[in-house]
Motif scaffolding. Structure first.
Motif, PDB file in Angstrom:
ATOM      1  N   GLY A   1      36.912  76.013  59.843  1.00  0.00           N
ATOM      2  CA  GLY A   1      36.301  77.167  60.326  1.00  0.00           C
ATOM      3  C   GLY A   1      36.207  78.324  58.943  1.00  0.00           C
ATOM      4  O   GLY A   1      36.282  79.390  59.004  1.00  0.00           O
ATOM      5  N   ASP A   2      36.298  77.654  57.797  1.00  0.00           N
ATOM      6  CA  ASP A   2      36.147  78.660  56.768  1.00  0.00           C
ATOM      7  C   ASP A   2      34.555  78.870  56.302  1.00  0.00           C
ATOM      8  O   ASP A   2      34.145  77.985  55.812  1.00  0.00           O
ATOM      9  CB  ASP A   2      36.988  77.932  55.498  1.00  0.00           C
ATOM     10  CG  ASP A   2      36.986  78.901  54.314  1.00  0.00           C
ATOM     11  OD1 ASP A   2      36.184  79.793  54.226  1.00  0.00           O
ATOM     12  OD2 ASP A   2      38.120  78.670  53.388  1.00  0.00           O
ATOM     13  N   GLN A   3      34.551  80.033  56.559  1.00  0.00           N
ATOM     14  CA  GLN A   3      32.783  80.474  56.396  1.00  0.00           C
ATOM     15  C   GLN A   3      32.628  80.450  54.963  1.00  0.00           C
ATOM     16  O   GLN A   3      31.283  79.970  54.546  1.00  0.00           O
ATOM     17  CB  GLN A   3      32.424  81.550  57.003  1.00  0.00           C
ATOM     18  CG  GLN A   3      31.982  81.526  58.514  1.00  0.00           C
ATOM     19  CD  GLN A   3      31.864  82.686  59.155  1.00  0.00           C
ATOM     20  OE1 GLN A   3      32.729  83.656  59.136  1.00  0.00           O
ATOM     21  NE2 GLN A   3      30.802  82.872  60.075  1.00  0.00           N
TER      22      GLN A   3
ATOM     23  N   PHE B   1      31.733  76.973  53.890  1.00  0.00           N
ATOM     24  CA  PHE B   1      30.408  76.659  54.547  1.00  0.00           C
ATOM     25  C   PHE B   1      29.307  76.936  53.710  1.00  0.00           C
ATOM     26  O   PHE B   1      28.438  76.235  53.026  1.00  0.00           O
ATOM     27  CB  PHE B   1      30.164  77.049  55.943  1.00  0.00           C
ATOM     28  CG  PHE B   1      28.894  77.012  56.221  1.00  0.00           C
ATOM     29  CD1 PHE B   1      28.234  75.848  56.640  1.00  0.00           C
ATOM     30  CD2 PHE B   1      28.080  78.137  56.131  1.00  0.00           C
ATOM     31  CE1 PHE B   1      26.920  75.844  57.063  1.00  0.00           C
ATOM     32  CE2 PHE B   1      26.583  78.123  56.688  1.00  0.00           C
ATOM     33  CZ  PHE B   1      26.260  76.840  57.014  1.00  0.00           C
TER      34      PHE B   1
END
Lengths: 356, 191
Positions: free
Chosen positions: B16-18, B21
């Motif tokens: 979930g680490d944007q 990404f």
């Protein structure tokens, strides 16, 4: 120039002219945020599941989980079916059931009991009733009701499907349909909820977990229902709204967030005692300190920390759906004492070590 | 970017680490887009395939073999999604055969090919006229410089099959490009 080289050069040159349209990047970014949203609600559900199992283990005697100490302090007294019908909570429960599933009117009560405070006979924590269809089909329903507020905390419906076509063999859609119907009949407003269905990692028996959450809210923020489907039974319990405080994963293990202690440490009273925000506490723990050490640096004794957490936990165990059950102070103290070893374990734990 | 670094980024992205990404996306999207563009003709289809590839990235991270280069894993994803798409589009093609027959030729050329000069357009066109199977081998051999063995692993087919597709593809290209008028050939030889 060889044809191979020609092709190679041409391809690289042509590639230079190809620009990825921004619309594509935008769309992929959106897909990623959708993935994140789904993932976040899964985490909340897993956490909730851990909490749910603990609650089930404590209050529901029929659950197949190891019986914890707390249950021993509350006594379970059998009552007759006549007593159920005379009892207020009993009457209310049966009325709800008959209204939701009219065919149960002809069922007989085969077992009933009260879970109570031995120190105070007026404090009835939970009423349990088991009903069964007369004759041979084996339809059975088990209810656990809050003895004071009448709320049905847990309902297990067994053998509603014919044996040769047990519930678990139906398609996901059919299972979901049956559960939807049951919730709608008992509690209504199924349209306000959305459901996530997931098969659990249970090697021995196929088990589904269905999490019904309020549309538009994250996880169980707005309350909901949690349902287990296993074998030929549906087990349903309402979930209280979850205040969106605290942080997730106070510790870490193998480089991943570890949620094990979250239910103990996300405690408003603990934050007040330590005069720290949840975020600050997490930062301190990340340095490898224990909660006891952090408290000591603020001149707070280990016992003070234990008392605060143990009280919240004991009270939490007596809470169901939306309401709280009160018991005598004496019994509460006893319960706190019983929970103490678990609390000590949590507050002496350091990050990146295995949980015992 | 180093393999280990890329793998760590993927893990963070999955959790979930944007930021992870975005770093990962920026490092890969040009390569992925260009590869897909060589293999898939229609614009809308490219978009769908791209989206599928990246969605696969966060769902199938468990299949990542850390002993292999990151690029290799990425191209494996690309190939699988392109192939999946082809199977789907073939079914669609059966149904809309007639409709597509009209729009087909037009879609071969998009803006960037239109900008190229005649010779380059012809090479481009020739590559696009290869069968899908030949084209995949040619692109991975000449655009990504994979060995035929590596292509066999990527496509999960025997080396012999890769070789025959490679030679057949090259043969077809040689025939088309080799037939270029003399003055055009000189132009190519210039660079």
């Amino acid at each position: 120039m060889t044809i191979e080289r020609k092709i190679r050069e041409h391809l690289h040159e042509e590639a230079q002219t190809m620009e990825c349209p921004p619309a594509i990047s935008k769309r992929i970014e959106q897909s990623y945020s959708h993935y994140l949203q789904r993932k976040r609600s899964e985490i909340t559900m897993k956490k909730r599941l851990i909490g749910g199992l603990v609650a089930a283990a404590i209050l529901i005697p029929t659950a197949a989980f190891a019986s914890p100490v707390v249950i021993d302090m509350l006594t379970r007294a059998p009552i007759t079916s006549e007593q159920v019908k005379l009892d207020e909570a009993g009457k209310a429960t049966l009325e709800k059931l008959y209204r939701a599933i009219p065919e149960t009117k002809s069922f007989e009560i085969i077992e009933a009991s009260y879970l109570g405070d031995p120190n105070d006979s007026t404090k009835k924590v939970q009423l349990s009733i088991v009903l069964q269809e007369k004759g041979g089909t084996g339809k059975k329903i088990t209810l656990h009701t809050n003895g004071i507020t009448d709320e049905i905390q847990d309902l297990t419906q067994e053998n509603w499907e014919p044996k040769e076509k047990a519930l678990i063999t139906l398609s996901d859609q059919e299972i979901k349909g049956k559960v939807d119907q049951l919730i709608d009949k008992l509690y209504g407003n199924i349209k306000d909820y959305e459901v996530a269905m997931e098969q659990m990692d249970n090697p021995n028996q196929k088990t589904f977990i269905l999490n019904y959450t309020k549309k538009g809210s994250e996880g169980f923020e707005g309350g909901g229902y949690q349902v287990f489907v296993q074998g030929n039974s549906i087990s349903l319990s309402p979930v209280a709204p979850e205040p969106n405080t605290g942080v997730e994963g106070y510790f870490s293990l193998n480089g991943k967030p570890d949620y094990t202690a979250d239910s103990f440490l996300n405690d408003e009273k603990l934050f007040a005692l330590l005069k720290m925000s949840p975020k600050e506490l997490k930062e301190e723990l990340a340095k490898g300190k224990t909660v006891v050490e952090i408290a000591a640096s603020k001149n707070i004794s280990k016992q003070q920390v234990i008392d605060v957490i143990a009280r919240t936990q004991a009270e939490g165990q007596l809470q169901d759906g939306k309401n709280k059950v009160t018991i005598s102070d004496e019994l509460l103290k006893q319960m706190m004492k019983e929970i103490e070893p678990k609390v000590v374990h949590v507050i002496e734990h350091k990050t990146e070590t295995e949980w015992k | 970017m180093q393999n280990e670094e890329m793998y760590q980024l993927l893990i963070k992205m999955k959790e979930g680490d944007q930021q992870a990404f975005h770093t990962m996306y920026d490092a890969t999207f040009q390569d992925v887009y260009r590869t897909v563009s060589f293999l898939v003709d229609h614009k809308q289809d490219r978009e769908d395939v791209m989206n599928e590839i990246y969605m696969q990235m966060w769902t199938s991270l468990a299949n990542y073999d850390t002993n292999r280069p990151f690029q290799f894993w990425l191209h494996g994803l690309v190939i699988r999604q392109v192939q999946r798409f082809r199977v789907k589009s073939w079914r669609r093609f059966r149904i809309f055969e007639r409709i597509r027959a009209f729009s087909h030729d037009e879609s071969y050329l998009d803006e960037h090919t239109a900008l190229m000069d005649g010779t380059n357009q012809m090479i481009s066109q020739s590559i696009r006229e290869l069968t899908d199977k030949q084209r995949t081998v040619i692109i991975f051999r000449f655009y990504h410089d994979y060995t035929l063995e590596e292509i066999a692993t990527l496509l999960d087919i025997p080396l012999g099959t890769v070789k025959s597709r490679y030679h057949a593809g090259l043969q077809a290209l040689r025939k088309n490009i080799g037939n270029l008028p003399v003055e055009r050939m000189e132009k190519i030889n210039d660079y």
